[in-house]
Design a protein around this motif. Structure first.
Motif, PDB file in Angstrom:
ATOM      1  N   SER A 106     -10.103  21.057  -2.777  1.00  0.00           N
ATOM      2  CA  SER A 106      -9.219  20.506  -3.810  1.00  0.00           C
ATOM      3  C   SER A 106      -9.599  19.070  -4.162  1.00  0.00           C
ATOM      4  N   LEU A 107     -10.236  18.364  -3.204  1.00  0.00           N
ATOM      5  CA  LEU A 107     -10.663  16.981  -3.437  1.00  0.00           C
ATOM      6  C   LEU A 107     -12.128  16.890  -3.881  1.00  0.00           C
ATOM      7  N   ASN A 108     -12.763  18.047  -4.054  1.00  0.00           N
ATOM      8  CA  ASN A 108     -14.179  18.105  -4.473  1.00  0.00           C
ATOM      9  C   ASN A 108     -15.094  17.344  -3.512  1.00  0.00           C
ATOM     10  N   ILE A 109     -14.862  17.562  -2.223  1.00  0.00           N
ATOM     11  CA  ILE A 109     -15.651  16.893  -1.189  1.00  0.00           C
ATOM     12  C   ILE A 109     -16.485  17.926  -0.435  1.00  0.00           C
ATOM     13  N   GLU A 110     -17.761  17.633  -0.274  1.00  0.00           N
ATOM     14  CA  GLU A 110     -18.660  18.498   0.483  1.00  0.00           C
ATOM     15  C   GLU A 110     -19.208  17.709   1.663  1.00  0.00           C
ATOM     16  N   ILE A 111     -19.209  18.342   2.844  1.00  0.00           N
ATOM     17  CA  ILE A 111     -19.773  17.727   4.042  1.00  0.00           C
ATOM     18  C   ILE A 111     -21.131  18.360   4.315  1.00  0.00           C
ATOM     19  N   ASP A 112     -22.172  17.527   4.304  1.00  0.00           N
ATOM     20  CA  ASP A 112     -23.522  18.045   4.548  1.00  0.00           C
ATOM     21  C   ASP A 112     -23.657  18.548   5.982  1.00  0.00           C
ATOM     22  N   ILE A 125     -13.303  10.119   0.097  1.00  0.00           N
ATOM     23  CA  ILE A 125     -12.022   9.968  -0.615  1.00  0.00           C
ATOM     24  C   ILE A 125     -11.917   8.565  -1.210  1.00  0.00           C
ATOM     25  N   TRP A 126     -12.319   7.558  -0.438  1.00  0.00           N
ATOM     26  CA  TRP A 126     -12.304   6.191  -0.938  1.00  0.00           C
ATOM     27  C   TRP A 126     -13.209   6.039  -2.158  1.00  0.00           C
ATOM     28  N   LYS A 127     -14.427   6.516  -2.048  1.00  0.00           N
ATOM     29  CA  LYS A 127     -15.392   6.348  -3.138  1.00  0.00           C
ATOM     30  C   LYS A 127     -14.934   7.045  -4.407  1.00  0.00           C
ATOM     31  N   GLN A 128     -14.360   8.234  -4.270  1.00  0.00           N
ATOM     32  CA  GLN A 128     -13.990   9.012  -5.454  1.00  0.00           C
ATOM     33  C   GLN A 128     -12.670   8.572  -6.077  1.00  0.00           C
ATOM     34  N   TYR A 129     -11.657   8.296  -5.239  1.00  0.00           N
ATOM     35  CA  TYR A 129     -10.302   8.182  -5.775  1.00  0.00           C
ATOM     36  C   TYR A 129      -9.596   6.842  -5.542  1.00  0.00           C
ATOM     37  N   LEU A 130      -9.983   6.103  -4.490  1.00  0.00           N
ATOM     38  CA  LEU A 130      -9.220   4.902  -4.158  1.00  0.00           C
ATOM     39  C   LEU A 130      -9.937   3.596  -4.477  1.00  0.00           C
ATOM     40  N   ASP A 131     -11.228   3.637  -4.632  1.00  0.00           N
ATOM     41  CA  ASP A 131     -11.969   2.432  -5.022  1.00  0.00           C
ATOM     42  C   ASP A 131     -11.685   2.136  -6.493  1.00  0.00           C
ATOM     43  N   PRO A 132     -11.063   0.993  -6.802  1.00  0.00           N
ATOM     44  CA  PRO A 132     -10.736   0.684  -8.209  1.00  0.00           C
ATOM     45  C   PRO A 132     -11.958   0.686  -9.128  1.00  0.00           C
ATOM     46  N   ASN A 133     -13.161   0.565  -8.573  1.00  0.00           N
ATOM     47  CA  ASN A 133     -14.377   0.572  -9.396  1.00  0.00           C
ATOM     48  C   ASN A 133     -14.890   1.985  -9.675  1.00  0.00           C
ATOM     49  N   SER A 134     -14.247   2.996  -9.094  1.00  0.00           N
ATOM     50  CA  SER A 134     -14.706   4.374  -9.280  1.00  0.00           C
ATOM     51  C   SER A 134     -14.290   4.904 -10.650  1.00  0.00           C
ATOM     52  N   PRO A 135     -15.183   5.627 -11.348  1.00  0.00           N
ATOM     53  CA  PRO A 135     -14.811   6.218 -12.645  1.00  0.00           C
ATOM     54  C   PRO A 135     -13.744   7.302 -12.509  1.00  0.00           C
ATOM     55  N   LEU A 179       0.825  -1.209   0.000  1.00  0.00           N
ATOM     56  CA  LEU A 179       0.000   0.000   0.000  1.00  0.00           C
ATOM     57  C   LEU A 179       0.862   1.263   0.000  1.00  0.00           C
ATOM     58  N   SER A 180       1.939   1.250   0.780  1.00  0.00           N
ATOM     59  CA  SER A 180       2.830   2.412   0.839  1.00  0.00           C
ATOM     60  C   SER A 180       3.394   2.735  -0.538  1.00  0.00           C
ATOM     61  N   HIS A 181       3.773   1.690  -1.252  1.00  0.00           N
ATOM     62  CA  HIS A 181       4.366   1.871  -2.586  1.00  0.00           C
ATOM     63  C   HIS A 181       3.339   2.374  -3.590  1.00  0.00           C
ATOM     64  N   ASN A 182       2.145   1.807  -3.584  1.00  0.00           N
ATOM     65  CA  ASN A 182       1.167   2.096  -4.629  1.00  0.00           C
ATOM     66  C   ASN A 182       0.312   3.329  -4.366  1.00  0.00           C
ATOM     67  N   LEU A 183       0.158   3.707  -3.106  1.00  0.00           N
ATOM     68  CA  LEU A 183      -0.703   4.844  -2.791  1.00  0.00           C
ATOM     69  C   LEU A 183       0.064   6.064  -2.297  1.00  0.00           C
ATOM     70  N   PHE A 184       1.259   5.867  -1.713  1.00  0.00           N
ATOM     71  CA  PHE A 184       1.919   6.965  -1.017  1.00  0.00           C
ATOM     72  C   PHE A 184       3.360   7.226  -1.467  1.00  0.00           C
ATOM     73  N   PRO A 219      -5.439   6.828  -7.505  1.00  0.00           N
ATOM     74  CA  PRO A 219      -4.979   6.361  -6.186  1.00  0.00           C
ATOM     75  C   PRO A 219      -4.036   7.293  -5.440  1.00  0.00           C
ATOM     76  N   GLN A 220      -3.293   8.155  -6.146  1.00  0.00           N
ATOM     77  CA  GLN A 220      -2.357   9.026  -5.451  1.00  0.00           C
ATOM     78  C   GLN A 220      -2.885  10.456  -5.274  1.00  0.00           C
ATOM     79  N   ARG A 221      -4.163  10.649  -5.579  1.00  0.00           N
ATOM     80  CA  ARG A 221      -4.755  11.986  -5.442  1.00  0.00           C
ATOM     81  C   ARG A 221      -4.740  12.450  -3.973  1.00  0.00           C
ATOM     82  N   PHE A 222      -5.021  11.541  -3.051  1.00  0.00           N
ATOM     83  CA  PHE A 222      -5.046  11.899  -1.636  1.00  0.00           C
ATOM     84  C   PHE A 222      -3.673  12.359  -1.171  1.00  0.00           C
ATOM     85  N   LEU A 223      -2.627  11.661  -1.598  1.00  0.00           N
ATOM     86  CA  LEU A 223      -1.261  12.050  -1.245  1.00  0.00           C
ATOM     87  C   LEU A 223      -0.942  13.435  -1.795  1.00  0.00           C
TER      88      LEU A 223
END
Length: 552
Positions: free
Chosen positions: A546-552, A510-520, A260-265, A524-528
């Motif tokens: 910057s991550l296009n995240i809104e908290i209701d 963050i998982w749903k948008q950028y780290l889930d391989p099924n997400s359009p 995970l460290s290698h592929n995401l960070f 994976p390195q956007r969070f970093l």
């Protein structure tokens, strides 16, 4: 510097060798004295900052002072919590007191405050500070003001005493958790009262208002509205299940973390066994996957005896070389942190134990990846409403069985993992509802005015009434009273416990948008790149934008 050098090489912590760091066998009071001597030399330069050249170095020198003091306090604090030798723990506690005393004195130093203001004012015309330096300078200025620097001399003295009382009463409250309820309630009332009095001196109606003034949710009303979104009836039909064991040992989990460290960070690490403070531990030496440059060191203690599960950031990134350094080197300062997790059997970890390992490793990655110029806002030294995002994200990643593919998992393992994830999903609403209730109590007690908590009797009445109002029967009320009055996080997360759920929601997005391989929008390195590497130099609201995240 390269953390792979010999045991006798200075690691950059008040000239400690790595051997002394691992054994804590050098007199920590002497180490603390060296730290204070170096800080006094820097403070002497700061007091004479009149010319442009000196004014341009004010933020950097204040950051060096903060870096030196915090490193020794954090190192000594970790030794106190974890070392198996009582003498080392006592020595460490005395060192914390000695160095913290200087820290408290500097927080109320009007001369330093005026020098910093003068430097920031000069920077408006001459632009000698980089963007990060301006952010650090502004943050340091706010820290002075939050410590009552603009109060009258008498009020400032009162405020300083309140801060000492709050620290001491916090320890008393934690010590009282194993004692009868009345003892805990008295300590908690004193803690809340002192915080309310300090907030009042600074012009705030409650401690919660003071704490939230620079957070995304800004005030207690917004926090309660957020917490109300977790209000769901408790499902009492969910059966208790025994721990689900993975059949995996800690070394196997390290392989997954390395993947995970290698592929995401963009980091990699080499693991070596190395004793730390009487424990068997593993030292992870991190480096960049891009250029092999050193990224820091993480000591992992996986303990099968009574221990704590937590993360200690001993030292942070500081890309600016120090002057007349106490580090033993003029090189860039890389992080050191200690992670400790208690387990029953290192050779057969349960999934809940692996979850704890992933959670604390998320904090360690935050420290390792936030490659900042200054110490003050590096890594986990960010706002509390973002500090738990990396650790929550690692917990979510753990629920994806694909990360174990490098271990060629058996069918039995896959089925065990699926059963554990299903249990988490089943319990999620109940767990979140319970956590929200604790967070609401945290807001309630820290939302009290000084008048409403100025005696144990008045405070007890307020708390009993709140518990009664938020339960359906006397038995439930009594059980809730015992839970909230022995809630340890009221000390370290006062008015901020909501941030666990707040950070959990951010991590899920963050998982749903950028780290889930099924997400359009899988990236994976956007969070970093947009969040983690900035530490606290970007506000939470800017990171979310910057991550296009809104908290209701």
């Amino acid at each position: 510097m390269d953390e792979n050098k010999s045991h006798d090489q200075g690691i950059g912590l008040c000239m400690l060798s790595r051997r002394s760091f691992c054994d804590a066998n050098e007199d920590l009071l002497v180490v603390g004295g060296r730290c204070i001597e170096h800080c006094m030399r820097l403070l002497d330069k700061l007091s004479n900052s009149k010319q442009r050249g000196d004014l341009a170095l004010v933020v950097d020198r204040l950051d060096q002072v903060s870096n030196n003091l915090c490193s020794i306090i954090d190192y000594s604090g970790a030794v106190y919590r974890l070392h198996l030798d009582r003498r080392a723990r006592d020595n460490a506690l005395a060192t914390v007191g000695k160095v913290s005393g200087l820290m408290a004195q500097l927080n109320g130093d009007i001369g330093l405050y005026k020098t910093l203001k003068k430097s920031l004012l000069a920077n408006k015309d001459e632009q000698f500070l980089c963007k990060e330096g301006q952010k650090v300078g502004t943050s340091l200025l706010a820290d002075f003001e939050d410590y009552g620097i603009n109060l009258s001399p008498g009020a400032r003295k009162t405020f300083a005493k309140l801060q000492i009382d709050i620290q001491n009463i916090g320890h008393e409250f934690e010590d009282s958790l194993q004692e009868p309820l009345q003892s805990s309630m008295v300590s908690l009332s004193q803690l809340v009262c002192r915080r309310a009095e300090a907030a009042k001196l600074l012009g705030h109606s409650s401690y919660a208002h003071l704490f939230l003034k620079d957070k995304v949710l800004t005030d207690p009303k917004n926090v309660l509205n957020f917490l109300n979104t977790f209000d769901k009836p408790q499902n009492s039909n969910i059966a208790e299940h025994p721990e689900v064991h993975s059949g995996l040992c800690f070394e196997s989990i390290l392989k997954v973390l390395a993947y995970l460290s290698h592929n995401l960070f963009e980091t990699k690490f080499v693991a070596n066994a190395e004793g730390l403070w009487g424990h068997d531990s593993v030292r992870l030496c991190f480096s960049s996957t891009l250029d092999d440059s050193p990224m820091g060191t993480v000591y992992f203690i996986i303990s099968q005896r009574n221990s704590v599960t937590c993360h200690f950031p001993i030292r942070t990134w500081r890309m600016r070389p120090a002057e007349n350094t106490v580090y033993g080197t003029n090189d860039v300062q890389t992080p050191i942190c200690v992670v400790t997790v208690e387990v029953a059997d290192k050779m057969n970890l349960s999934f809940s134990e692996i979850q704890s390992i992933f959670h604390e490793f998320g904090h360690a990655l935050h420290t390792i990846c936030a490659k900042t110029m200054f110490h003050h806002l590096s890594g986990t030294r960010c706002k509390l409403d973002f500090a738990e995002v990396p650790s929550n994200l690692m917990e979510i990643i753990l629920q994806d069985s694909r990360i174990f593919s490098i271990l060629a998992p058996t069918r039995k393992f896959v089925e065990s993992h699926q059963r554990w994830v299903a249990d988490i999903v089943c319990r999620e609403d109940n767990n979140n509802s319970s956590q929200a209730q604790l967070a609401k109590f945290d807001q309630f007690v820290h939302g009290l005015s000084h008048r409403d908590c100025n005696s144990p009797e008045v405070f007890a009445h307020q708390v009993r009434h709140w518990c009664s109002k938020n339960t359906k029967s006397p038995t439930e009320s009594f059980n809730l009273l015992n839970q909230v009055c022995k809630f340890r996080h009221l000390v370290s997360y006062g008015a901020g416990y909501y941030s666990y759920l707040f950070n959990q929601r951010i991590a899920k997005d963050i998982w749903k948008q950028y780290l889930d391989p099924n997400s359009p929008s899988y990236e994976p390195q956007r969070f970093l790149k947009d969040a983690l590497r900035y530490g606290g130099t970007r506000d939470t609201s800017d990171i979310l934008d910057s991550l296009n995240i809104e908290i209701d």
